[in-house]
Design a protein around this motif. Structure first.
Motif, PDB file in Angstrom:
ATOM      1  N   SER A  84      19.554  18.580  11.275  1.00 12.51           N
ATOM      2  CA  SER A  84      20.912  19.123  11.179  1.00 12.51           C
ATOM      3  C   SER A  84      21.282  19.526   9.759  1.00 12.51           C
ATOM      4  O   SER A  84      22.416  19.931   9.509  1.00 12.51           O
ATOM      5  N   ASN A  85      20.333  19.382   8.839  1.00  6.61           N
ATOM      6  CA  ASN A  85      20.548  19.749   7.438  1.00  6.61           C
ATOM      7  C   ASN A  85      21.696  18.959   6.791  1.00  6.61           C
ATOM      8  O   ASN A  85      22.443  19.491   5.989  1.00  6.61           O
ATOM      9  N   ARG A  86      21.822  17.664   7.151  1.00  4.47           N
ATOM     10  CA  ARG A  86      22.908  16.838   6.623  1.00  4.47           C
ATOM     11  C   ARG A  86      22.481  15.940   5.480  1.00  4.47           C
ATOM     12  O   ARG A  86      23.302  15.519   4.690  1.00  4.47           O
ATOM     13  N   TYR A  87      21.196  15.593   5.429  1.00  5.11           N
ATOM     14  CA  TYR A  87      20.717  14.726   4.353  1.00  5.11           C
ATOM     15  C   TYR A  87      19.237  14.977   4.111  1.00  5.11           C
ATOM     16  O   TYR A  87      18.562  15.605   4.922  1.00  5.11           O
ATOM     17  N   LYS A  88      18.760  14.486   2.970  1.00  7.67           N
ATOM     18  CA  LYS A  88      17.344  14.653   2.638  1.00  7.67           C
ATOM     19  C   LYS A  88      16.781  13.359   2.075  1.00  7.67           C
ATOM     20  O   LYS A  88      17.505  12.510   1.555  1.00  7.67           O
ATOM     21  N   ILE A  89      15.468  13.236   2.200  1.00 10.38           N
ATOM     22  CA  ILE A  89      14.714  12.120   1.659  1.00 10.38           C
ATOM     23  C   ILE A  89      13.655  12.732   0.751  1.00 10.38           C
ATOM     24  O   ILE A  89      12.939  13.657   1.159  1.00 10.38           O
ATOM     25  N   GLU A  90      13.570  12.223  -0.473  1.00  9.31           N
ATOM     26  CA  GLU A  90      12.640  12.775  -1.445  1.00  9.31           C
ATOM     27  C   GLU A  90      11.467  11.823  -1.656  1.00  9.31           C
ATOM     28  O   GLU A  90      11.649  10.611  -1.732  1.00  9.31           O
ATOM     29  N   PHE A  91      10.265  12.382  -1.762  1.00 10.65           N
ATOM     30  CA  PHE A  91       9.060  11.593  -1.983  1.00 10.65           C
ATOM     31  C   PHE A  91       8.309  12.174  -3.169  1.00 10.65           C
ATOM     32  O   PHE A  91       8.074  13.384  -3.231  1.00 10.65           O
ATOM     33  N   TYR A  92       7.941  11.299  -4.099  1.00  7.51           N
ATOM     34  CA  TYR A  92       7.253  11.723  -5.317  1.00  7.51           C
ATOM     35  C   TYR A  92       5.977  10.909  -5.523  1.00  7.51           C
ATOM     36  O   TYR A  92       5.974   9.699  -5.314  1.00  7.51           O
ATOM     37  N   THR A  93       4.931  11.590  -5.961  1.00  4.98           N
ATOM     38  CA  THR A  93       3.734  10.923  -6.457  1.00  4.98           C
ATOM     39  C   THR A  93       3.668  11.234  -7.937  1.00  4.98           C
ATOM     40  O   THR A  93       3.800  12.395  -8.340  1.00  4.98           O
ATOM     41  N   TYR A 127       4.448   5.818 -15.173  1.00  3.53           N
ATOM     42  CA  TYR A 127       5.402   6.915 -14.980  1.00  3.53           C
ATOM     43  C   TYR A 127       6.288   6.665 -13.760  1.00  3.53           C
ATOM     44  O   TYR A 127       7.474   6.956 -13.774  1.00  3.53           O
ATOM     45  N   ALA A 128       5.693   6.109 -12.706  1.00  3.47           N
ATOM     46  CA  ALA A 128       6.478   5.807 -11.503  1.00  3.47           C
ATOM     47  C   ALA A 128       7.545   4.765 -11.814  1.00  3.47           C
ATOM     48  O   ALA A 128       8.681   4.869 -11.345  1.00  3.47           O
ATOM     49  N   THR A 166       0.851  -1.184   0.000  1.00  2.32           N
ATOM     50  CA  THR A 166       0.000   0.000   0.000  1.00  2.32           C
ATOM     51  C   THR A 166       0.886   1.234   0.000  1.00  2.32           C
ATOM     52  O   THR A 166       1.733   1.413   0.881  1.00  2.32           O
ATOM     53  N   ALA A 167       0.707   2.067  -1.005  1.00  8.40           N
ATOM     54  CA  ALA A 167       1.487   3.302  -1.105  1.00  8.40           C
ATOM     55  C   ALA A 167       1.017   4.295  -0.049  1.00  8.40           C
ATOM     56  O   ALA A 167      -0.170   4.355   0.276  1.00  8.40           O
ATOM     57  N   ILE A 168       1.955   5.045   0.486  1.00  7.80           N
ATOM     58  CA  ILE A 168       1.583   6.138   1.383  1.00  7.80           C
ATOM     59  C   ILE A 168       1.233   7.354   0.538  1.00  7.80           C
ATOM     60  O   ILE A 168       1.639   7.460  -0.622  1.00  7.80           O
ATOM     61  N   THR A 169       0.504   8.257   1.117  1.00  6.27           N
ATOM     62  CA  THR A 169       0.172   9.493   0.418  1.00  6.27           C
ATOM     63  C   THR A 169       1.245  10.537   0.722  1.00  6.27           C
ATOM     64  O   THR A 169       2.017  10.394   1.679  1.00  6.27           O
ATOM     65  N   SER A 170       1.247  11.582  -0.073  1.00  9.18           N
ATOM     66  CA  SER A 170       2.205  12.662   0.182  1.00  9.18           C
ATOM     67  C   SER A 170       1.933  13.299   1.543  1.00  9.18           C
ATOM     68  O   SER A 170       2.863  13.679   2.249  1.00  9.18           O
ATOM     69  N   SER A 171       0.672  13.385   1.942  1.00  6.64           N
ATOM     70  CA  SER A 171       0.330  13.935   3.262  1.00  6.64           C
ATOM     71  C   SER A 171       0.868  13.051   4.379  1.00  6.64           C
ATOM     72  O   SER A 171       1.375  13.556   5.389  1.00  6.64           O
ATOM     73  N   ALA A 181       3.439   1.298  -6.100  1.00  5.55           N
ATOM     74  CA  ALA A 181       2.373   1.785  -6.980  1.00  5.55           C
ATOM     75  C   ALA A 181       2.867   3.013  -7.752  1.00  5.55           C
ATOM     76  O   ALA A 181       3.864   2.914  -8.469  1.00  5.55           O
ATOM     77  N   ASN A 182       2.231   4.156  -7.568  1.00  5.56           N
ATOM     78  CA  ASN A 182       2.624   5.352  -8.324  1.00  5.56           C
ATOM     79  C   ASN A 182       3.446   6.342  -7.493  1.00  5.56           C
ATOM     80  O   ASN A 182       3.510   7.525  -7.820  1.00  5.56           O
ATOM     81  N   THR A 183       4.085   5.858  -6.425  1.00  6.27           N
ATOM     82  CA  THR A 183       4.910   6.720  -5.578  1.00  6.27           C
ATOM     83  C   THR A 183       6.351   6.218  -5.555  1.00  6.27           C
ATOM     84  O   THR A 183       6.597   5.025  -5.725  1.00  6.27           O
ATOM     85  N   VAL A 184       7.271   7.141  -5.334  1.00  8.52           N
ATOM     86  CA  VAL A 184       8.693   6.796  -5.289  1.00  8.52           C
ATOM     87  C   VAL A 184       9.363   7.566  -4.160  1.00  8.52           C
ATOM     88  O   VAL A 184       9.116   8.757  -3.976  1.00  8.52           O
ATOM     89  N   ILE A 185      10.216   6.852  -3.416  1.00  9.96           N
ATOM     90  CA  ILE A 185      11.089   7.495  -2.436  1.00  9.96           C
ATOM     91  C   ILE A 185      12.508   7.383  -2.979  1.00  9.96           C
ATOM     92  O   ILE A 185      12.931   6.316  -3.445  1.00  9.96           O
ATOM     93  N   PHE A 186      13.231   8.495  -2.917  1.00  4.60           N
ATOM     94  CA  PHE A 186      14.585   8.591  -3.447  1.00  4.60           C
ATOM     95  C   PHE A 186      15.504   9.093  -2.338  1.00  4.60           C
ATOM     96  O   PHE A 186      15.193  10.092  -1.679  1.00  4.60           O
ATOM     97  N   VAL A 187      16.640   8.402  -2.155  1.00  6.24           N
ATOM     98  CA  VAL A 187      17.598   8.783  -1.116  1.00  6.24           C
ATOM     99  C   VAL A 187      19.012   8.623  -1.669  1.00  6.24           C
ATOM    100  O   VAL A 187      19.332   7.610  -2.291  1.00  6.24           O
ATOM    101  N   ASN A 188      19.852   9.621  -1.431  1.00  8.74           N
ATOM    102  CA  ASN A 188      21.271   9.544  -1.773  1.00  8.74           C
ATOM    103  C   ASN A 188      22.017  10.276  -0.655  1.00  8.74           C
ATOM    104  O   ASN A 188      22.097  11.499  -0.652  1.00  8.74           O
ATOM    105  N   VAL A 189      22.521   9.497   0.326  1.00  6.46           N
ATOM    106  CA  VAL A 189      23.096  10.080   1.535  1.00  6.46           C
ATOM    107  C   VAL A 189      24.467   9.480   1.825  1.00  6.46           C
ATOM    108  O   VAL A 189      24.830   8.441   1.273  1.00  6.46           O
ATOM    109  N   ASP A 190      25.209  10.119   2.717  1.00  9.10           N
ATOM    110  CA  ASP A 190      26.447   9.516   3.207  1.00  9.10           C
ATOM    111  C   ASP A 190      26.097   8.219   3.925  1.00  9.10           C
ATOM    112  O   ASP A 190      25.055   8.123   4.577  1.00  9.10           O
ATOM    113  N   SER A 191      26.965   7.247   3.828  1.00  6.22           N
ATOM    114  CA  SER A 191      26.673   5.920   4.376  1.00  6.22           C
ATOM    115  C   SER A 191      26.480   5.923   5.894  1.00  6.22           C
ATOM    116  O   SER A 191      25.866   5.005   6.426  1.00  6.22           O
TER     117      SER A 191
END
Length: 164
Positions: free
Chosen positions: A76-85, A91-92, A35-40, A139-149
């Protein structure tokens, strides 16, 4: 002797039943839709964990198939996690495959990766060059992460919570 043969047969039958149950369980789990999570849900969960979440849809205004985009930055502004619908699962999948290819092309000689595709989801992880990278689609959502290990454990825990 006859008693030991009966015991052996019973043990073999029980073993066969256990293997059968294991295969059925595995088959059911592999064919289970996530089950995909919503952006909210993403935004609210990440904010409750102390992340600063911003709406990044304006960065994708030329791509009408991106219907929502959020960036969650740690306190701490060291990394980010991106979420897309995205507008639909096709398309996903394209979005997922494109980012997976980018990760694969960045892999160094020493790397570890996982690549799992299930019924309505796929997840690719790569650890290479002191980076931990994840692209995970449900489903039609994607989480993208590129962080220091060094943030790998934190990211894995978050993704497990979201079931991504």
């Amino acid at each position: 002797m006859k008693k030991s043969i009966k015991v052996l047969i019973i043990v073999l039958v029980l073993f066969a039943l256990l293997i059968g149950i294991a295969f059925v369980t595995l088959f059911v789990n592999l064919n289970k839709e996530k089950t995909a999570i919503t952006s909210s849900e993403f935004k609210n969960t990440m904010e409750s964990k102390g992340y600063y979440v911003s709406d990044a849809i304006s960065q994708f205004s030329e791509y009408n198939y991106v219907t929502s985009a959020y960036l969650a930055v740690d306190s701490s502004n060291r990394y980010k996690i991106e979420f897309y619908t995205l507008s639909d699962e096709n398309y996903a999948t394209m979005f997922y495959n494109n980012n997976k290819t980018i990760f694969e092309n960045s892999a160094g000689n020493a790397s570890a990766k996982t690549d799992v595709t299930l019924k309505n989801s796929a997840k690719y992880t790569l650890s290479s060059n002191n980076k931990y990278m994840v692209v995970s689609r449900v489903a039609n959502t994607v989480i993208f992460v590129n962080v220091d290990s060094q943030y790998k454990d934190t990211i894995q825990k978050l993704l497990k919570e979201f079931d991504y």
